[in-house]
Design an enzyme around this catalytic site. Structure first.
Site, PDB file in Angstrom:
ATOM      1  CG  ASP A 306      -1.811   1.195   1.301  1.00 52.59           C
ATOM      2  OD1 ASP A 306      -2.603   1.378   0.366  1.00 52.59           O
ATOM      3  OD2 ASP A 306      -1.719   1.961   2.285  1.00 52.59           O
ATOM      4  CD  GLU A 359      -2.249   2.500  -3.728  1.00 55.89           C
ATOM      5  OE1 GLU A 359      -2.855   3.402  -4.343  1.00 55.89           O
ATOM      6  OE2 GLU A 359      -1.546   2.730  -2.731  1.00 55.89           O
TER       7      GLU A 359
END
Length: 630
Positions: A306, A359
């Site tokens: 993330d 990401e």
């Protein structure tokens, strides 16, 4: 697992190359002189004293003082059992006393409690040998990858509002994923976190699988069942930041330890979280051990990492007045970049077929290039530009779309310099952004569903691997709510039931057609067809596999039917319609091409041959090349 840290283990830990630090830090059941108990170890180099406090001593640690060596405090307490609740009582240099959860705890107390729990991770009999054996031979870039992203707390809920357990999900969720043709599930949130409604991005227990849904062994069963059914498991992993909860990593031994000391580098101003200190070797040992821990212990197949962009720059989400530079005068977080390169190099050295997905919304070059070539070393990157551009186009009315077709084709025309995953993720479903169906324009409900069908077919045909967030596969209309179950009751409506049938059929079609995934990242796997001229709302391209498997994809983003439309092809073959999103079974108008089309020697679109087809409104049609007999 071994427990007491050796001098060699501590040396590697402080060097930043101890990649199984969870084996000796934390709490471990063991036996000494024929007496069972628990060995505790915690890194707290700035503490004046550390004690073990827990349910066994009335939460008064004064009688269980730990001893320190090289910044790591240790203590063996005899006769303690599995299930014991504990924390570390940390006395700072200022004589303040903090109660901290164990950074390496394997299990954590269910909210509102925040204690760590002495837990054994042994005893589970894995039955996924066949999956692991097959995985070693996989070349994932040349395999189908169709990910179903799942928030475990809101996929389904019980009648009383309670959560499904890992065991219950192992039966119901896994069956659903297999039935609908997905190849992998991506799970959020898994690491322990402070709120039931959390998406899992503010972590308090990096080594604790969240207790909301059951025990570590029950989670092992869920992963095992996925593997036995041929489904890979990916988890959201959060090395970019951690929350400031008092019992967590924040100022762990009275001063910044896991986070940067300089608050300008150590805090995300908007998120209200701390940033890991990527220049500290012990933080490397903590985080890389954690990534491997989920693969070593829980057989996780990959990580979706993330907020990578925030790790690449010192000035993520900062105002102009707050901007800082590195020692070379640039804005890159050189330590964050070096950490990511090291992380991926270590992961792939141990797990060559791991899935490491960034990401990342930045334009940083070489995210999926090997670290030794200057890249970050991931094997996949989320293509968020694809997501944003396509959805922005689909939100617009037909009048507003005119001339904006390059938003759709930009990702096809630009050089593919990364291994992309095309995600329609939870971020596209959450308030206030509306669900995918909620984003679709249209003069009526039929057009909204037709728009979503052509968009999803375009996703499947487009080069790159795919990700779809739960609920999108049956056209949930409302925003995703992490505190409630998906709106499964809409499947009583025929439009939603037909759309779910469409997605299931398209998914299985994708899996069966090598041309749609075998050469995703090779130039020869894709050929545009007149992409410069999309004024009629048509986007057309060819996809190929290694052994001459060939498909032609025609996507019509306007509500007009095109009859007798000529498409240029390279060779004299037959072309048969093999998928049509406008099929009446899917809720479409039923405009189909029933008979195979034989290519004529009629030049069109810079090709020597062509076929004549009917293209239905707001629909995608896929034609397959068949060699002519004789």
């Amino acid at each position: 697992m071994t427990s007491s840290p050796s001098s060699d283990a501590l040396y590697l830990f402080h060097e930043g190359t101890q990649y199984q630090s969870y084996r000796f830090l934390g709490s471990h059941l063991e036996e000494r002189d024929a007496v069972g108990g628990v060995h505790f170890a915690v890194w707290a180099p700035n503490a004046k004293q550390v004690n073990v406090s827990g349910s066994f001593n009335g939460w008064d640690g004064r009688n269980h003082a730990m001893s320190v060596s090289d910044g790591v405090w240790t203590l063996f307490i005899p006769e303690l059992k599995e299930g014991t609740l504990y924390k570390y009582e940390i006395i700072t240099s200022n004589d303040d006393c903090y109660l901290k959860s164990d950074p390496y705890a394997f299990s954590s107390e269910l909210r509102p409690g925040t204690a760590s729990i002495v837990t054994s991770l042994g005893g589970y009999a894995w039955q996924d040998e066949d999956w692991l054996a097959r995985k070693t031979a996989h070349q994932f870039l040349q395999q189908p990858l169709l990910i179903y992203e799942v928030h475990l707390g809101s996929w389904k809920r019980k009648e009383d509002g309670g959560f499904y357990s890992y065991g219950e999900l192992a039966d119901e969720l896994v069956d659903y994923v297999v039935e609908h043709g997905f190849t992998h599930i991506e799970l959020m949130p898994l690491m322990e976190h402070p709120l039931d409604k959390s998406w899992g991005y503010q972590v308090t227990g990096y080594y604790s699988v969240t207790s909301r849904f059951g025990t570590p062994q029950e989670f092992m069963y869920l992963v095992d069942r996925c593997h036995q059914r041929g489904i890979g498991v990916i988890m959201d992993w959060v090395p970019a930041h951690f929350c400031k909860d008092a019992h967590g990593l924040s100022r762990f031994d009275g001063v910044p330890l896991y986070e940067y000391t300089d608050s300008r580098k150590g805090e995300h101003p908007t998120w209200g979280t701390h940033i890991f200190d990527y220049g500290k070797p012990e933080v490397h040992s903590f985080l890389i051990s954690n990534a491997l821990f989920w693969m070593d212990v829980y057989h996780i197949d990959g990580l979706r990492v993330d907020a990578v962009y925030s790790m690449l720059t010192l000035n993520f989400d900062r105002s102009e007045e707050e901007r800082i530079t590195n020692d070379e005068g640039g804005e890159e977080n050189l330590e964050g970049i070096a950490f990511l390169q090291k992380l991926n190099a270590v992961i792939f050295a141990r797990y060559p077929n791991a899935l490491m997905m960034a990401e990342d919304s930045s334009s940083f070059p070489g995210v999926t290039e090997p670290a030794q070539q200057g890249g970050l070393g991931f094997n996949y990157k989320w293509d968020l530009s694809f997501t944003w551009n396509t959805l922005d186009y689909m939100k617009k009315s037909q009048e507003q779309r005119s001339g904006l077709e390059p938003q759709l084709t930009k990702s096809l025309q630009e050089r593919r310099n990364e291994n992309y995953i095309l995600p329609y993720s939870h971020d596209e479903m959450a308030h206030p952004d509306k669900s995918l169906l909620g984003k679709m324009s249209g003069s009526d409900n039929w057009q909204r569903f037709a728009n979503l069908r052509v968009l999803y077919a375009y996703l499947i045909g487009h080069p790159g691997k795919k990700l779809l967030f739960m609920g999108s596969e049956f056209g949930q209309e409302q925003d995703w709510d992490s505190e409630a179950a998906l709106a499964w009751d809409v499947l009583q409506d025929r439009e939603h039931e037909q759309f779910q049938h469409f997605v299931k059929a398209l998914n299985h079609f994708y899996i069966s057609e090598k041309a749609l995934w075998e050469l995703d990242y090779a130039p020869e796997g894709f050929e545009g067809i007149d992409l410069e001229d999309t004024t009629d709302g048509l986007v057309m391209f060819g996809r190929k596999g290694k052994e001459d498997e060939a498909l032609i994809m025609v996507c019509n983003f306007k509500p007009e039917t095109h009859e007798g439309y000529r498409i240029g092809v390279k060779e004299p073959a037959q072309y048969r319609e093999v998928f049509n999103s406008d099929h009446s079974d899917f809720g479409g108008s039923g405009v189909i091409n029933e008979s195979a089309q034989t290519a004529e020697e009629w030049s069109c679109q810079n090709q020597p041959y062509s076929i004549t087809v009917t293209i239905p409104p707001l629909a995608a049609v896929i034609f397959q090349k068949k060699q002519m007999e004789g």
